[in-house]
Scaffold this motif. Structure first.
Motif, PDB file in Angstrom:
ATOM      1  N   GLY A  40      32.611  29.301  49.844  1.00  0.00           N
ATOM      2  CA  GLY A  40      33.361  30.286  50.605  1.00  0.00           C
ATOM      3  C   GLY A  40      33.575  31.623  49.943  1.00  0.00           C
ATOM      4  O   GLY A  40      34.065  32.564  50.570  1.00  0.00           O
ATOM      5  N   ALA A  41      33.218  31.769  48.677  1.00  0.00           N
ATOM      6  CA  ALA A  41      33.492  33.028  47.966  1.00  0.00           C
ATOM      7  C   ALA A  41      32.688  34.201  48.514  1.00  0.00           C
ATOM      8  O   ALA A  41      33.131  35.348  48.462  1.00  0.00           O
ATOM      9  CB  ALA A  41      33.210  32.855  46.478  1.00  0.00           C
ATOM     10  N   ALA A  42      31.503  33.946  49.050  1.00  0.00           N
ATOM     11  CA  ALA A  42      30.622  35.027  49.495  1.00  0.00           C
ATOM     12  C   ALA A  42      31.037  35.626  50.832  1.00  0.00           C
ATOM     13  O   ALA A  42      30.620  36.738  51.163  1.00  0.00           O
ATOM     14  CB  ALA A  42      29.181  34.518  49.592  1.00  0.00           C
ATOM     15  N   PHE A  98      34.183  29.038  38.417  1.00  0.00           N
ATOM     16  CA  PHE A  98      34.338  30.175  37.514  1.00  0.00           C
ATOM     17  C   PHE A  98      33.422  30.062  36.300  1.00  0.00           C
ATOM     18  O   PHE A  98      32.947  31.083  35.781  1.00  0.00           O
ATOM     19  CB  PHE A  98      35.802  30.333  37.104  1.00  0.00           C
ATOM     20  N   ASP A  99      33.162  28.866  35.848  1.00  0.00           N
ATOM     21  CA  ASP A  99      32.188  28.695  34.768  1.00  0.00           C
ATOM     22  C   ASP A  99      30.803  29.163  35.215  1.00  0.00           C
ATOM     23  O   ASP A  99      30.066  29.802  34.443  1.00  0.00           O
ATOM     24  CB  ASP A  99      32.135  27.226  34.331  1.00  0.00           C
ATOM     25  N   GLU A 100      30.446  28.860  36.446  1.00  0.00           N
ATOM     26  CA  GLU A 100      29.149  29.298  36.964  1.00  0.00           C
ATOM     27  C   GLU A 100      29.097  30.817  37.118  1.00  0.00           C
ATOM     28  O   GLU A 100      28.071  31.446  36.847  1.00  0.00           O
ATOM     29  CB  GLU A 100      28.856  28.604  38.296  1.00  0.00           C
ATOM     30  N   ALA A 101      30.208  31.413  37.531  1.00  0.00           N
ATOM     31  CA  ALA A 101      30.256  32.873  37.627  1.00  0.00           C
ATOM     32  C   ALA A 101      30.105  33.513  36.254  1.00  0.00           C
ATOM     33  O   ALA A 101      29.425  34.538  36.091  1.00  0.00           O
ATOM     34  CB  ALA A 101      31.564  33.315  38.275  1.00  0.00           C
ATOM     35  N   LYS A 102      30.730  32.897  35.267  1.00  0.00           N
ATOM     36  CA  LYS A 102      30.605  33.396  33.895  1.00  0.00           C
ATOM     37  C   LYS A 102      29.153  33.324  33.424  1.00  0.00           C
ATOM     38  O   LYS A 102      28.633  34.258  32.805  1.00  0.00           O
ATOM     39  CB  LYS A 102      31.510  32.575  32.973  1.00  0.00           C
ATOM     40  N   ALA A 135      28.338  33.076  43.413  1.00  0.00           N
ATOM     41  CA  ALA A 135      28.466  33.440  42.002  1.00  0.00           C
ATOM     42  C   ALA A 135      28.588  34.948  41.833  1.00  0.00           C
ATOM     43  O   ALA A 135      29.414  35.438  41.053  1.00  0.00           O
ATOM     44  CB  ALA A 135      27.270  32.906  41.215  1.00  0.00           C
ATOM     45  N   LYS A 136      27.772  35.707  42.591  1.00  0.00           N
ATOM     46  CA  LYS A 136      27.852  37.168  42.533  1.00  0.00           C
ATOM     47  C   LYS A 136      29.240  37.649  42.967  1.00  0.00           C
ATOM     48  O   LYS A 136      29.814  38.559  42.372  1.00  0.00           O
ATOM     49  CB  LYS A 136      26.787  37.787  43.424  1.00  0.00           C
ATOM     50  N   ALA A 137      29.759  37.031  44.029  1.00  0.00           N
ATOM     51  CA  ALA A 137      31.057  37.447  44.549  1.00  0.00           C
ATOM     52  C   ALA A 137      32.186  37.155  43.576  1.00  0.00           C
ATOM     53  O   ALA A 137      33.201  37.864  43.551  1.00  0.00           O
ATOM     54  CB  ALA A 137      31.327  36.752  45.886  1.00  0.00           C
ATOM     55  N   LEU A 138      32.034  36.130  42.760  1.00  0.00           N
ATOM     56  CA  LEU A 138      33.097  35.730  41.840  1.00  0.00           C
ATOM     57  C   LEU A 138      33.097  36.514  40.532  1.00  0.00           C
ATOM     58  O   LEU A 138      34.095  36.501  39.801  1.00  0.00           O
ATOM     59  CB  LEU A 138      32.991  34.233  41.529  1.00  0.00           C
ATOM     60  N   ILE A 139      32.006  37.197  40.220  1.00  0.00           N
ATOM     61  CA  ILE A 139      31.942  37.949  38.957  1.00  0.00           C
ATOM     62  C   ILE A 139      33.032  39.010  38.865  1.00  0.00           C
ATOM     63  O   ILE A 139      33.756  39.087  37.849  1.00  0.00           O
ATOM     64  CB  ILE A 139      30.544  38.548  38.741  1.00  0.00           C
ATOM     65  N   LEU A 184      36.297  37.287  38.165  1.00  0.00           N
ATOM     66  CA  LEU A 184      36.349  36.818  36.790  1.00  0.00           C
ATOM     67  C   LEU A 184      36.650  37.954  35.824  1.00  0.00           C
ATOM     68  O   LEU A 184      37.367  37.789  34.831  1.00  0.00           O
ATOM     69  CB  LEU A 184      35.018  36.153  36.433  1.00  0.00           C
ATOM     70  N   ASP A 185      36.131  39.148  36.118  1.00  0.00           N
ATOM     71  CA  ASP A 185      36.334  40.307  35.252  1.00  0.00           C
ATOM     72  C   ASP A 185      37.669  41.009  35.498  1.00  0.00           C
ATOM     73  O   ASP A 185      37.998  41.963  34.796  1.00  0.00           O
ATOM     74  CB  ASP A 185      35.198  41.311  35.451  1.00  0.00           C
ATOM     75  N   GLY A 186      38.400  40.582  36.515  1.00  0.00           N
ATOM     76  CA  GLY A 186      39.692  41.197  36.817  1.00  0.00           C
ATOM     77  C   GLY A 186      39.603  42.436  37.661  1.00  0.00           C
ATOM     78  O   GLY A 186      40.594  43.156  37.826  1.00  0.00           O
ATOM     79  N   ASN A 187      38.436  42.704  38.235  1.00  0.00           N
ATOM     80  CA  ASN A 187      38.258  43.894  39.068  1.00  0.00           C
ATOM     81  C   ASN A 187      38.564  43.637  40.538  1.00  0.00           C
ATOM     82  O   ASN A 187      38.527  44.562  41.347  1.00  0.00           O
ATOM     83  CB  ASN A 187      36.829  44.414  38.927  1.00  0.00           C
ATOM     84  N   MET A 188      38.821  42.400  40.882  1.00  0.00           N
ATOM     85  CA  MET A 188      39.201  42.028  42.238  1.00  0.00           C
ATOM     86  C   MET A 188      40.368  41.056  42.139  1.00  0.00           C
ATOM     87  O   MET A 188      40.306  40.077  41.390  1.00  0.00           O
ATOM     88  CB  MET A 188      38.031  41.366  42.981  1.00  0.00           C
ATOM     89  N   SER A 189      41.451  41.336  42.867  1.00  0.00           N
ATOM     90  CA  SER A 189      42.618  40.450  42.837  1.00  0.00           C
ATOM     91  C   SER A 189      42.252  39.070  43.367  1.00  0.00           C
ATOM     92  O   SER A 189      41.461  38.936  44.309  1.00  0.00           O
ATOM     93  CB  SER A 189      43.754  41.043  43.673  1.00  0.00           C
ATOM     94  N   LEU A 190      42.845  38.054  42.766  1.00  0.00           N
ATOM     95  CA  LEU A 190      42.662  36.675  43.204  1.00  0.00           C
ATOM     96  C   LEU A 190      44.007  36.162  43.710  1.00  0.00           C
ATOM     97  O   LEU A 190      44.933  35.946  42.935  1.00  0.00           O
ATOM     98  CB  LEU A 190      42.161  35.796  42.061  1.00  0.00           C
ATOM     99  N   ILE A 191      44.111  36.011  45.019  1.00  0.00           N
ATOM    100  CA  ILE A 191      45.342  35.492  45.622  1.00  0.00           C
ATOM    101  C   ILE A 191      45.229  33.978  45.707  1.00  0.00           C
ATOM    102  O   ILE A 191      44.342  33.448  46.379  1.00  0.00           O
ATOM    103  CB  ILE A 191      45.582  36.090  47.021  1.00  0.00           C
TER     104      ILE A 191
END
Length: 430
Positions: free
Chosen positions: A115-117, A203-207, A229-233, A236-243
């Motif tokens: 669902g991340a994409a 998140f490990d896969e995104a890393k 994975a692309k959407a989660l990068i 993971l980097d803190g450039n998109m808020s995670l609610i």
């Protein structure tokens, strides 16, 4: 006329039409109001807001107005920044009786396994009748996202303006959503024993994906798809808020543990019915909370600690509090904030919970959320205290322009208040 001249003329016309409407907006002075600046200037008991080119030029004490401004007498009124919907599905749903696609929900699709994409920026309909209904209640922008996707993540949300425009997106990919409450566990293996393992794996896969060539020919066999994975990068980097929606204290502790495992995550706690129980820990981890302060009865065993004092206790502990309900009906948030104030939240914090605190969550605080020079002139003139249920928005400004204070609901009201009794109800028009 030569083809070249015709093209040049067409281009110049297009350029002129593409200029922001605020560039041609009149200069406005809102005079004599009690002004909640929601900034270091605090509350000005009798002041003036100067608007120029669609932005706040100045907020000053007193009623002196320079020449070149149209004056609006707001004596005895209250002015606040435009309110911001913190957790909505505006632009993705319509009235419940509407037939057809409801873009707030997504069915399974090969592009995403978790669902991340999924990305709502492509699904928004600024023509929704729910937007003007919300707008005339004092809301000028909103964060909007999927209600759920039945997957691990509920996709990427957007930050939108509620102005009348076919391009409402102010910030695409503004946040990612995930649910670790009872409903989230039910949708992901029926137990948190599966849910949290899957979250860590994603998140490990995104890393790993950050240093991997993600292209159609790549050999990828993860829990996530390459698009996920692309959407989660950026998350993971803190450039998109995670609610992260969580209610019981035990789940909230797991949220904080996730923050410790992936230190760059910009986590926002959603719902947080039992958040007050771990308020000090949330403050220590600098995790803000979007909550419905009227939740005072347990809707499940993960909500037994529900209390009307949740917002006040969190604020006292130093947690940033935001008022928002996961709904298209965010216009009721003023009443919810008012009830939080009635149960111990300071009034100023109640206003901030609907304005600047929301803007900060989504990285929009340089543009909206307070009345400061240079910011977009999104503001509201209220009949009185906006947290009082008996008061109302009298005029809303978006980008320095007064909006039409009508909606489908006001038109229906007028239709039946003023109907022609000589005609059947269905033929009566306001």
């Amino acid at each position: 006329m030569s083809l070249f001249k015709k093209v040049a003329l067409a281009s110049s016309i297009a350029l002129g039409l593409s200029l922001s409407a605020s560039a041609f907006a009149e200069n406005i002075a809102i005079v004599g109001a009690k002004i909640h600046t929601v900034s270091s200037a605090g509350v000005i008991d009798e002041g003036t807001v100067l608007i120029k080119d669609g932005r706040i030029q100045q907020v000053v004490e007193g009623t002196t107005v320079p020449s070149g401004y149209r004056e609006i007498d707001a004596k005895g009124k209250v002015v606040t920044p435009g309110l911001i919907g913190a957790s909505t599905s505006l632009g993705l749903v319509e009235v419940s009786s509407s037939a057809g696609t409801v873009d707030a929900g997504v069915e399974s699709h090969a592009i995403s396994s978790v669902g991340a994409a999924f990305d709502v920026q492509y699904a928004l309909n600024s023509g929704s009748t729910l937007i003007p209904i919300t707008r005339i209640e004092g809301f000028t922008s909103a964060a909007t996202g999927l209600r759920g996707a039945g997957k691990l993540f509920a996709g990427q949300g957007a930050f939108i303006t509620l102005a009348s425009t076919y391009q409402p997106v102010l910030k695409a990919k503004a946040f990612m959503q995930i649910d670790v409450s009872n409903s989230g566990a039910d949708n992901n293996g029926g137990s948190r024993a599966a849910l949290w393992v899957a979250i860590n794996q994603a998140f490990d896969e995104a890393k790993f994906a950050k240093s991997y060539s993600l292209n159609p020919s790549a050999d990828w066999h993860g829990l996530t798809t390459m698009a996920d994975a692309k959407a989660l990068i950026p998350v993971l980097d803190g450039n998109m808020s995670l609610i992260i929606r969580a209610d019981r204290a035990a789940d909230i502790l797991q949220v904080m543990a996730l923050k410790e495992r992936y230190s760059n995550l910009n986590i926002v706690l959603g719902s947080g019915i039992e958040a007050w129980r771990v308020a000090d820990e949330l403050a220590q981890h600098k995790i803000p909370v979007i909550l419905d302060p009227e939740s005072n009865l347990p809707g499940g065993f993960d909500q037994v600690g529900a209390t009307l004092e949740n917002a006040a206790r969190l604020h006292k502990a130093g947690v940033t509090v935001v008022v928002g309900m996961n709904t298209h009906n965010i216009r009721l948030a003023t009443q919810h904030a008012g009830n939080a104030v009635a149960n111990g939240l300071p009034h100023s914090a109640g206003i901030a919970a609907l304005t600047i605190n929301v803007a900060k969550l989504f990285g929009m605080d340089e543009q909206v959320g307070s009345l400061e020079p240079g910011k977009v002139a999104d503001l509201v003139i209220w009949s009185g205290d906006p947290l009082e249920v008996t008061e109302a928005a009298e005029q809303v400004f978006i980008g320095g322009e007064a909006i039409d204070m009508t909606s489908r609901q006001t038109k229906l009201r007028d239709r039946y208040l003023k109907r022609d009794t000589e005609k059947p109800v269905g033929y009566t028009r306001p």
